[in-house]
Design a protein around this motif. Sequence first.
Motif, PDB file in Angstrom:
ATOM      1  N   ALA A   1       0.830  -1.216   0.000  1.00  0.00           N
ATOM      2  CA  ALA A   1       0.000   0.000   0.000  1.00  0.00           C
ATOM      3  C   ALA A   1       0.856   1.254   0.000  1.00  0.00           C
ATOM      4  O   ALA A   1       0.348   2.347  -0.235  1.00  0.00           O
ATOM      5  N   GLY A   2       2.149   1.105   0.263  1.00  0.00           N
ATOM      6  CA  GLY A   2       3.044   2.251   0.234  1.00  0.00           C
ATOM      7  C   GLY A   2       3.270   2.873   1.601  1.00  0.00           C
ATOM      8  O   GLY A   2       2.682   2.461   2.608  1.00  0.00           O
ATOM      9  N   ARG A   3       4.132   3.873   1.634  1.00  0.00           N
ATOM     10  CA  ARG A   3       4.464   4.538   2.892  1.00  0.00           C
ATOM     11  C   ARG A   3       3.610   5.781   3.090  1.00  0.00           C
ATOM     12  O   ARG A   3       3.199   6.431   2.139  1.00  0.00           O
ATOM     13  N   ARG A   4       3.412   6.137   4.377  1.00  0.00           N
ATOM     14  CA  ARG A   4       2.597   7.292   4.725  1.00  0.00           C
ATOM     15  C   ARG A   4       3.291   8.080   5.819  1.00  0.00           C
ATOM     16  O   ARG A   4       3.891   7.509   6.739  1.00  0.00           O
ATOM     17  N   PHE A   5       3.189   9.407   5.716  1.00  0.00           N
ATOM     18  CA  PHE A   5       3.579  10.258   6.844  1.00  0.00           C
ATOM     19  C   PHE A   5       2.454  10.211   7.866  1.00  0.00           C
ATOM     20  O   PHE A   5       1.273  10.345   7.515  1.00  0.00           O
ATOM     21  N   GLN A   6       2.818  10.012   9.141  1.00  0.00           N
ATOM     22  CA  GLN A   6       1.805   9.978  10.188  1.00  0.00           C
ATOM     23  C   GLN A   6       2.320  10.689  11.431  1.00  0.00           C
ATOM     24  O   GLN A   6       3.457  10.481  11.852  1.00  0.00           O
ATOM     25  N   TRP A   7       1.478  11.540  12.000  1.00  0.00           N
ATOM     26  CA  TRP A   7       1.821  12.271  13.223  1.00  0.00           C
ATOM     27  C   TRP A   7       0.550  12.425  14.057  1.00  0.00           C
ATOM     28  O   TRP A   7      -0.420  13.029  13.617  1.00  0.00           O
ATOM     29  N   SER A   8       0.567  11.846  15.251  1.00  0.00           N
ATOM     30  CA  SER A   8      -0.639  11.837  16.081  1.00  0.00           C
ATOM     31  C   SER A   8      -0.592  12.856  17.217  1.00  0.00           C
ATOM     32  O   SER A   8      -1.562  13.003  17.951  1.00  0.00           O
ATOM     33  N   LYS A   9       0.535  13.574  17.346  1.00  0.00           N
ATOM     34  CA  LYS A   9       0.669  14.542  18.436  1.00  0.00           C
ATOM     35  C   LYS A   9       0.344  15.945  17.922  1.00  0.00           C
ATOM     36  O   LYS A   9      -0.131  16.127  16.813  1.00  0.00           O
ATOM     37  N   THR A  10       0.623  16.974  18.727  1.00  0.00           N
ATOM     38  CA  THR A  10       0.267  18.342  18.374  1.00  0.00           C
ATOM     39  C   THR A  10       1.277  18.953  17.408  1.00  0.00           C
ATOM     40  O   THR A  10       2.390  18.451  17.229  1.00  0.00           O
ATOM     41  N   LYS A  11       0.864  20.061  16.798  1.00  0.00           N
ATOM     42  CA  LYS A  11       1.771  20.801  15.920  1.00  0.00           C
ATOM     43  C   LYS A  11       2.983  21.306  16.707  1.00  0.00           C
ATOM     44  O   LYS A  11       4.103  21.317  16.198  1.00  0.00           O
ATOM     45  N   ARG A  12       2.745  21.742  17.930  1.00  0.00           N
ATOM     46  CA  ARG A  12       3.843  22.233  18.763  1.00  0.00           C
ATOM     47  C   ARG A  12       4.866  21.128  19.014  1.00  0.00           C
ATOM     48  O   ARG A  12       6.075  21.361  18.933  1.00  0.00           O
ATOM     49  N   GLU A  13       4.391  19.927  19.307  1.00  0.00           N
ATOM     50  CA  GLU A  13       5.307  18.813  19.545  1.00  0.00           C
ATOM     51  C   GLU A  13       6.081  18.463  18.277  1.00  0.00           C
ATOM     52  O   GLU A  13       7.262  18.090  18.348  1.00  0.00           O
ATOM     53  N   LEU A  14       5.441  18.572  17.118  1.00  0.00           N
ATOM     54  CA  LEU A  14       6.152  18.314  15.865  1.00  0.00           C
ATOM     55  C   LEU A  14       7.238  19.360  15.651  1.00  0.00           C
ATOM     56  O   LEU A  14       8.375  19.031  15.303  1.00  0.00           O
ATOM     57  N   TRP A  15       6.904  20.626  15.849  1.00  0.00           N
ATOM     58  CA  TRP A  15       7.889  21.705  15.701  1.00  0.00           C
ATOM     59  C   TRP A  15       9.080  21.485  16.641  1.00  0.00           C
ATOM     60  O   TRP A  15      10.235  21.593  16.229  1.00  0.00           O
ATOM     61  N   GLU A  16       8.803  21.163  17.897  1.00  0.00           N
ATOM     62  CA  GLU A  16       9.887  20.974  18.869  1.00  0.00           C
ATOM     63  C   GLU A  16      10.712  19.732  18.552  1.00  0.00           C
ATOM     64  O   GLU A  16      11.908  19.680  18.856  1.00  0.00           O
ATOM     65  N   THR A  17      10.093  18.736  17.908  1.00  0.00           N
ATOM     66  CA  THR A  17      10.821  17.529  17.521  1.00  0.00           C
ATOM     67  C   THR A  17      11.784  17.804  16.377  1.00  0.00           C
ATOM     68  O   THR A  17      12.945  17.371  16.400  1.00  0.00           O
ATOM     69  N   VAL A  18      11.320  18.523  15.366  1.00  0.00           N
ATOM     70  CA  VAL A  18      12.137  18.703  14.153  1.00  0.00           C
ATOM     71  C   VAL A  18      13.015  19.946  14.201  1.00  0.00           C
ATOM     72  O   VAL A  18      13.965  20.051  13.415  1.00  0.00           O
ATOM     73  N   ARG A  19      12.710  20.891  15.079  1.00  0.00           N
ATOM     74  CA  ARG A  19      13.416  22.183  15.084  1.00  0.00           C
ATOM     75  C   ARG A  19      14.940  22.051  15.106  1.00  0.00           C
ATOM     76  O   ARG A  19      15.628  22.796  14.380  1.00  0.00           O
ATOM     77  N   PRO A  20      15.538  21.143  15.906  1.00  0.00           N
ATOM     78  CA  PRO A  20      17.013  21.071  15.918  1.00  0.00           C
ATOM     79  C   PRO A  20      17.639  20.741  14.569  1.00  0.00           C
ATOM     80  O   PRO A  20      18.812  21.071  14.341  1.00  0.00           O
ATOM     81  N   GLN A  21      16.891  20.097  13.668  1.00  0.00           N
ATOM     82  CA  GLN A  21      17.450  19.721  12.372  1.00  0.00           C
ATOM     83  C   GLN A  21      17.105  20.714  11.262  1.00  0.00           C
ATOM     84  O   GLN A  21      17.637  20.600  10.157  1.00  0.00           O
ATOM     85  N   LEU A  22      16.217  21.664  11.536  1.00  0.00           N
ATOM     86  CA  LEU A  22      15.832  22.610  10.494  1.00  0.00           C
ATOM     87  C   LEU A  22      16.949  23.615  10.248  1.00  0.00           C
ATOM     88  O   LEU A  22      17.656  24.029  11.172  1.00  0.00           O
ATOM     89  N   ARG A  23      17.084  24.030   8.995  1.00  0.00           N
ATOM     90  CA  ARG A  23      18.198  24.871   8.571  1.00  0.00           C
ATOM     91  C   ARG A  23      17.770  26.324   8.391  1.00  0.00           C
ATOM     92  O   ARG A  23      16.606  26.605   8.082  1.00  0.00           O
ATOM     93  N   ASN A  24      18.730  27.217   8.553  1.00  0.00           N
ATOM     94  CA  ASN A  24      18.508  28.603   8.149  1.00  0.00           C
ATOM     95  C   ASN A  24      18.400  28.612   6.626  1.00  0.00           C
ATOM     96  O   ASN A  24      19.328  28.204   5.933  1.00  0.00           O
ATOM     97  N   PRO A  25      17.259  29.045   6.073  1.00  0.00           N
ATOM     98  CA  PRO A  25      17.086  28.963   4.618  1.00  0.00           C
ATOM     99  C   PRO A  25      17.882  30.005   3.838  1.00  0.00           C
ATOM    100  O   PRO A  25      17.914  29.959   2.609  1.00  0.00           O
ATOM    101  N   VAL A  26      18.506  30.972   4.533  1.00  0.00           N
ATOM    102  CA  VAL A  26      19.249  32.033   3.854  1.00  0.00           C
ATOM    103  C   VAL A  26      20.630  31.517   3.459  1.00  0.00           C
ATOM    104  O   VAL A  26      21.430  31.131   4.311  1.00  0.00           O
ATOM    105  N   GLU A  27      20.913  31.515   2.167  1.00  0.00           N
ATOM    106  CA  GLU A  27      22.208  31.045   1.675  1.00  0.00           C
ATOM    107  C   GLU A  27      23.196  32.194   1.444  1.00  0.00           C
ATOM    108  O   GLU A  27      24.401  31.991   1.490  1.00  0.00           O
TER     109      GLU A  27
END
Length: 321
Positions: free
Chosen positions: A180-206
């Motif tokens: 059936a393929g792969r799916r993105f799934q997130w059952s927690k809050t938007k805030r928890e997602l932001w706090e989870t991924v924030r350390p890996q997010l990059r400054n978009p300014v090159e």
Amino acid sequence: MENAMARLLHVPCDEIEFTDANALPLFLRGAYHLKVLRIADTSFLLAEPKEKVNLTHMRMHRKKLMELTGMECAFQLATISAYARQKMLEEGIPYVLEGKELYLPFLGMVLNSRKREKAPPARISYLTQKMLLVVIYRGIADASVTEMAKILEVSKMSVTRCFDELEAFWPGMIEDNGKAGRRFQWSKTKRELWETVRPQLRNPVEKEFLLDCTPPWPLPKSGLTAISHFSMLADNSYETFAIAKQALKDLQPEKLPQVPHGEIPAAVIQVMGYNYLHEGDNVLVIDPLSAVLSLNQEEMGDPRIEGAVEEIMEEFVYDRT
């Protein structure tokens, strides 16, 4: 091919259509039938020569295909000479000899233990970062590769690579449903997602251009100017704008009058690694979270700016309960 590979490796193998062929140079499209194989959660390009190709050209073509697609590349061959086989083994050139033999050194330890976690890439790609921001803004809790490709308006293969990155950085964020393929799934809050991924997010300014004039083109607000747009913060004495790096060749902002570093500019243009405008706004401005990510350490240390960022978090990320 997928059934033959599965029999040889004793692990599931899925064949996926390669949808980005039109973006490749004509000499590559004309020389190979291209498809994507997924083995043990690893995707790679499989190139089958349409006619006989010598080893010298295969070396060059593999390097170019990897550069253009961002994926490992193996050759699917019907026959192979003893000399070519030896040289490919010596040089680490992957190949699959139909139904008989395969050499895929890039899979490494993946095949030894499917439960072993994959090492994440050195840093997250800009497209994966943009996808995560879209997920946060829209509150997406469940999406397939096809659904996400429509949302981002990119190819399914591009989203597949994004899913690979998410799986490597945050195991459990991608659910594999087999055929059936792969799916993105997130059952927690938007805030928890932001706090989870924030350390890996990059400054978009090159890169930045400090101008001695205002830009002659309509550009979206960026940096502190965008932060001011989304909060009560007063802007600098000059405005900051964004330009996608894909537009540099056409607009050539480097030819505009500029001031030396240390002097106050009339305006600043920031070259962004990805283009993401705030949706539903009558003002041309980048999305608020990319504006936050564009701030440097000195700016983030300013209590006024810190307060403005908190306003943005309350508006766009934190759940109102």
